[in-house]
Design a protein around this motif. Structure first.
Motif, short mmCIF file in Angstrom:
data_model
loop_
_atom_site.label_atom_id
_atom_site.label_comp_id
_atom_site.label_asym_id
_atom_site.label_seq_id
_atom_site.Cartn_x
_atom_site.Cartn_y
_atom_site.Cartn_z
N ALA A 591 18.88 14.92 3.49
CA ALA A 591 17.66 15.72 3.38
C ALA A 591 17.96 17.07 2.73
CB ALA A 591 17.04 15.91 4.76
N GLU A 592 19.08 17.67 3.13
CA GLU A 592 19.48 18.98 2.61
C GLU A 592 19.73 18.88 1.10
OE1 GLU A 592 19.43 21.79 4.04
OE2 GLU A 592 20.43 22.96 2.46
N LEU A 593 20.46 17.85 0.69
CA LEU A 593 20.77 17.66 -0.72
C LEU A 593 19.48 17.42 -1.51
CD1 LEU A 593 22.94 17.41 -2.90
CD2 LEU A 593 23.15 14.99 -2.34
N ASP A 594 18.60 16.65 -0.93
CA ASP A 594 17.29 16.40 -1.54
C ASP A 594 16.58 17.70 -1.82
OD1 ASP A 594 16.78 13.83 -2.10
OD2 ASP A 594 15.70 13.34 -0.25
N LYS A 595 16.64 18.60 -0.81
CA LYS A 595 15.91 19.87 -0.90
C LYS A 595 16.46 20.73 -2.04
CE LYS A 595 15.60 23.38 2.10
NZ LYS A 595 15.95 23.82 3.45
N VAL A 596 17.80 20.92 -2.05
CA VAL A 596 18.36 21.82 -3.07
C VAL A 596 18.25 21.21 -4.47
CG1 VAL A 596 19.95 22.96 -1.47
CG2 VAL A 596 20.77 21.04 -2.82
N ALA A 597 18.09 19.90 -4.52
CA ALA A 597 18.01 19.27 -5.84
C ALA A 597 16.58 19.09 -6.34
CB ALA A 597 18.73 17.93 -5.82
N THR A 598 15.60 19.54 -5.51
CA THR A 598 14.19 19.32 -5.86
C THR A 598 13.85 19.86 -7.25
OG1 THR A 598 13.73 19.66 -3.53
CG2 THR A 598 11.83 19.51 -4.98
N GLU A 599 14.26 21.12 -7.47
CA GLU A 599 13.94 21.80 -8.72
C GLU A 599 14.57 21.06 -9.91
OE1 GLU A 599 11.85 24.05 -9.39
OE2 GLU A 599 12.44 24.34 -11.48
N PHE A 600 15.85 20.63 -9.71
CA PHE A 600 16.57 19.90 -10.74
C PHE A 600 15.83 18.60 -11.09
CE2 PHE A 600 20.37 16.92 -11.47
CZ PHE A 600 20.45 17.21 -12.83
N VAL A 601 15.42 17.90 -10.06
CA VAL A 601 14.70 16.64 -10.25
C VAL A 601 13.41 16.90 -11.03
CG1 VAL A 601 13.49 14.76 -9.06
CG2 VAL A 601 15.70 15.55 -8.21
N ALA A 602 12.71 17.99 -10.68
CA ALA A 602 11.45 18.31 -11.34
C ALA A 602 11.68 18.58 -12.83
CB ALA A 602 10.81 19.52 -10.68
N ARG A 603 12.76 19.39 -13.10
CA ARG A 603 13.03 19.70 -14.51
C ARG A 603 13.39 18.44 -15.29
NH1 ARG A 603 17.08 24.62 -13.70
NH2 ARG A 603 15.70 25.77 -12.30
N ARG A 604 14.16 17.55 -14.65
CA ARG A 604 14.56 16.32 -15.33
C ARG A 604 13.33 15.47 -15.64
NH1 ARG A 604 17.98 12.29 -13.17
NH2 ARG A 604 18.54 11.80 -15.30
N MET A 605 12.40 15.47 -14.66
CA MET A 605 11.17 14.71 -14.86
C MET A 605 10.47 15.20 -16.11
SD MET A 605 10.07 12.54 -12.52
CE MET A 605 8.91 12.64 -11.18
N ASP A 606 10.32 16.55 -16.16
CA ASP A 606 9.66 17.15 -17.33
C ASP A 606 10.37 16.69 -18.59
OD1 ASP A 606 7.97 18.38 -15.66
OD2 ASP A 606 8.89 20.38 -15.81
N GLY A 607 11.73 16.84 -18.54
CA GLY A 607 12.54 16.50 -19.71
C GLY A 607 12.37 15.03 -20.09
N SER A 608 12.43 14.17 -19.07
CA SER A 608 12.38 12.75 -19.37
C SER A 608 11.01 12.32 -19.86
CB SER A 608 12.82 11.91 -18.17
OG SER A 608 11.93 12.13 -17.11
N ILE A 609 10.00 13.00 -19.35
CA ILE A 609 8.66 12.68 -19.85
C ILE A 609 8.58 13.05 -21.33
CG2 ILE A 609 6.22 13.36 -19.73
CD1 ILE A 609 6.61 13.46 -16.65
N LYS A 610 9.13 14.26 -21.63
CA LYS A 610 9.12 14.68 -23.04
C LYS A 610 9.88 13.68 -23.89
CE LYS A 610 8.70 19.58 -22.18
NZ LYS A 610 9.68 20.42 -21.50
N LYS A 611 11.12 13.30 -23.34
CA LYS A 611 11.96 12.36 -24.07
C LYS A 611 11.23 11.05 -24.29
CE LYS A 611 16.38 13.49 -22.44
NZ LYS A 611 17.45 13.08 -21.51
N ALA A 612 10.66 10.59 -23.18
CA ALA A 612 9.99 9.30 -23.22
C ALA A 612 8.82 9.32 -24.19
CB ALA A 612 9.51 8.91 -21.83
N LEU A 613 8.15 10.50 -24.21
CA LEU A 613 6.97 10.59 -25.05
C LEU A 613 7.32 10.72 -26.54
CD1 LEU A 613 4.62 12.90 -22.94
CD2 LEU A 613 4.36 10.45 -23.40
N ALA A 614 8.56 11.25 -26.74
CA ALA A 614 8.94 11.49 -28.12
C ALA A 614 8.87 10.20 -28.94
CB ALA A 614 10.35 12.08 -28.20
N GLY A 615 8.17 10.24 -30.01
CA GLY A 615 8.10 9.07 -30.88
C GLY A 615 7.10 8.04 -30.43
#
Ligand code: ADP
Ligand code: MG
Length: 621
Positions: A591-615
């Motif tokens: 749970a602790e690791l989940d918490k500190v990684a929340t922001e990272f996961v969110a940024r990756r989501m943004d990134g992957s959505i952009k990546k996925a959308l590219a093209g």
């Protein structure tokens, strides 16, 4: 004109002849005899007006004394005065030694399987000692009723195994009694309260006697009692309360543990009197003569007494919980709680039981005599004084019965606490192509592995027609009759070839062993569950860490140094935690690791959505 009546050959021509019957409560501490007179059960007193006969037998050189006279002599003649002999009924020497206890008399190390107690009158067995008690009660009943007894019902704890029941029957025979039936004590108590005539439902019988504790959960259905579950403690009772008080006196008076037989007897008697007084009063004065000639005086308050015995009373609640669980009922579903045994007079016992079952227990009938009265009612029915009674009392098997299957596993065919008589069949098949014989290994116990259960016997089924593996149908039937005898048969269905054995399921098993086997199964079952939960959390931690590692490899640049450090720290902590065995700690680490990684996961989501959308065209989604 009315038709003439003709009786069956050999039967009495007098339809109103009343046969004399009695119920006997052969207790560890006290025994009683009761009979139904003019429709009412009552206990029969001796010539002095005493109803309760202390289960104590004293052997002198030339006669045998039973009861209170023997009990009073116990302090002077401990080696020839036998008390609590019920504990040794049907037990082997090994069991007796294992039982230990605070008995002052000596067992002889004889060759025979039956342990004998050494007395001045020779060596005596538990059955012989019990027979003396029964003889005394027989004489009393016949003097009181004015004729010979036709038959008796003797009660036994619900926990008694075959050997103990057989020993009790033998004692009856030896005393010259016609034992019509052995009846479980809790069932007898329920019968005495007339619960068999009342509403249907679940009844708990809490029996705390002098040396044993029994809890039984009965179900009453259409006037029939079914013992749903039993549990207890064969070495817990009023004697232990006495010992707690005696120990307190010893501490207070500065008496050593290894005091003489005589002093110990005196102490126990004094302690017992004090205890019984505390059922009526808030404090008691104790005065005891010590071996060194001096006297010790002290006062024991009810409050202090409660404190001394509280752990012992608490100890009775564990079997209560287990019995309810085995019966599959909640404490709140119990409609009546019957109190049995002299020790249920202790106020703390009553209040703890009331608290546990959340209702006032039944105490109207004297808890000392309730069992004998129920036995008398049953005896009256069995000798035929009441033709129309449909009272039927069922028993249960104490441990599950099953057989060995591939891989050394046990397949349970009849589970413990099943009411007997019972028959259950299960189909098995062959393991190998062309297999023509099958070995049947019958086991008793609650554990999953053959090696943890008790082997009751083996037999083989031959002449199975050769077939491909899995094609043969072998029906194995387990049958337990009303006396607890198990027979197992195996039958190949296409050819009808059959084989079988008969075994006594509990033969040679002491109830201590039964208890141990049950306790093991519960303990290990919990252990198994705990191990599985730990393993599951460790696997989960592994999965999370692997996913994180992959993510960091891929998108590590999304984090600044501080953020990266924080995640690494939490990940390392989880790695350490998952090496340990704290399920909760691992869960929290995740749970602790989940918490500190929340922001990272969110940024990756943004990134992957952009990546996925590219093209891609948005409409493709
Ligand atoms: P058992 O069934 O083992 O023979 P009983 O049901 O006769 O036992 O109970 C005997 C026990 O009850 C003894 O330990 C005795 O001291 C205890 N007992 C009897 N009367 C009282 C009482 N008034 N208060 C507390 N304990 C009592
Ligand atoms: Mg009893």
């Amino acid at each position: 004109m009315a038709l003439l009546q003709i009786s069956e050959p050999g039967q009495s021509t007098n339809p109103h002849e009343h046969r004399l019957a009695a119920g006997i409560d052969l207790g560890t501490t006290n025994s009683l005899v009761a009979s139904v007179k003019s429709g009412l059960a009552e206990t029969l007193p001796d010539q002095q007006g005493e109803h309760s006969l202390p289960s104590v037998v004293r052997y002198t050189g030339d006669n045998i004394i039973v009861g209170s006279e023997a009990k009073s002599a116990a302090a002077e003649d401990p080696l020839n005065t036998i008390s609590s002999v019920k504990r040794y009924m049907g037990r082997g020497l090994a069991d007796v030694n294992e039982l230990g206890g605070r008995r002052p008399y000596e067992f002889v190390n004889a060759d025979s399987a039956v342990p004998r107690i050494h007395t001045v009158a020779g060596d005596v067995s538990a059955v012989e000692v019990s027979a003396e008690i029964l003889k005394t009660l027989k004489t009393r009943a016949e003097a009181s009723l004015g004729d010979a007894l036709t038959g008796v019902v003797i009660t036994v704890p619900a926990y008694f195994d075959d050997a103990q029941r057989q020993a009790t029957k033998d004692a009856g025979k030896l005393a010259g009694l016609n034992v019509l039936r052995l009846l479980n004590e809790p069932t007898a108590a329920a019968v005495a309260y007339g619960l068999d005539k009342g509403a249907e439902g679940v009844i708990a019988v809490y029996d705390l006697g002098g040396g044993t504790f029994d809890i039984s959960i009965l179900r009453l259905n259409k006037g029939v009692f079914e013992v749903m579950a039993t549990a207890g403690n064969t070495s817990l009772g009023g004697d232990d309360l006495d010992y707690a008080v005696a120990k307190w006196i010893m501490d207070e008076a500065g008496i050593e543990d290894d005091s003489s037989h005589h002093q110990m007897r005196r102490l126990m008697r004094t302690a017992c009197n004090a205890k019984e007084t505390l059922s009526k009063q808030n404090s008691v004065e104790i005065n005891i003569k010590l071996d060194n000639g001096s006297n010790w005086n002290g006062s024991l308050s009810l409050e202090k007494f409660n404190e001394l015995i509280s752990p012992l009373v608490q100890k009775t609640l564990l079997p209560c919980r287990r019995a309810l669980r085995d019966a599959g009922v909640e404490a709140t579903e119990v409609q009546a709680v019957v109190m049995v045994g002299g020790s249920t007079r202790v106020p703390l016992v009553r209040s703890k039981v009331e608290e546990f079952f959340q209702q006032q227990p039944l105490t109207d009938i004297d808890p000392d005599t309730v069992v004998a009265m129920g036995a008398a009612i049953q005896a009256d029915v069995l000798v035929g004084n009441k033709a129309e009674d449909d009272l039927l009392l069922l028993d249960v098997i104490p441990l599950s019965l099953g057989l060995e299957t591939m891989g050394g596993l046990v397949e349970k065919v009849i589970s413990r606490n099943t009411t007997i008589p019972v028959a259950r069949a299960q189909d098995f098949t062959t393991f190998k192509d062309g297999q023509t014989a099958m070995s049947i290994h019958v086991l008793q116990g609650e554990r999953e592995l053959v090696s943890d259960c008790r082997s009751l016997g083996r037999f083989a089924l031959h002449e199975i027609p050769a077939m491909v593996a899995g094609a043969a149908r072998i029906r194995v039937t387990f049958q337990v009759d009303a006396d607890g005898l198990l027979s197992v048969t195996a039958r190949e269905e296409t050819t009808g070839v059959e084989s079988g054995i008969e075994v006594k399921p509990s033969y040679g098993l002491t109830d201590t062993e039964i208890e141990t086997m049950l306790r093991d199964s519960i303990e290990y079952a919990e252990g198994d569950v705990a191990a599985r939960m730990l393993r599951e959390q460790q696997v989960e931690a592994e999965r999370v860490l692997e996913a994180l590692e992959a993510a960091l490899d891929e998108d590590g640049e999304l984090l600044n140094t501080d953020e990266r450090q924080e995640i690494d720290l939490a990940a390392n902590r989880l790695i350490e935690l998952s090496k340990g065995s704290e399920v909760r700690a691992i869960k929290e680490g995740i749970a602790e690791l989940d918490k500190v990684a929340t922001e990272f996961v969110a940024r990756r989501m943004d990134g992957s959505i952009k990546k996925a959308l590219a093209g891609h065209n948005v409409n493709e989604f």
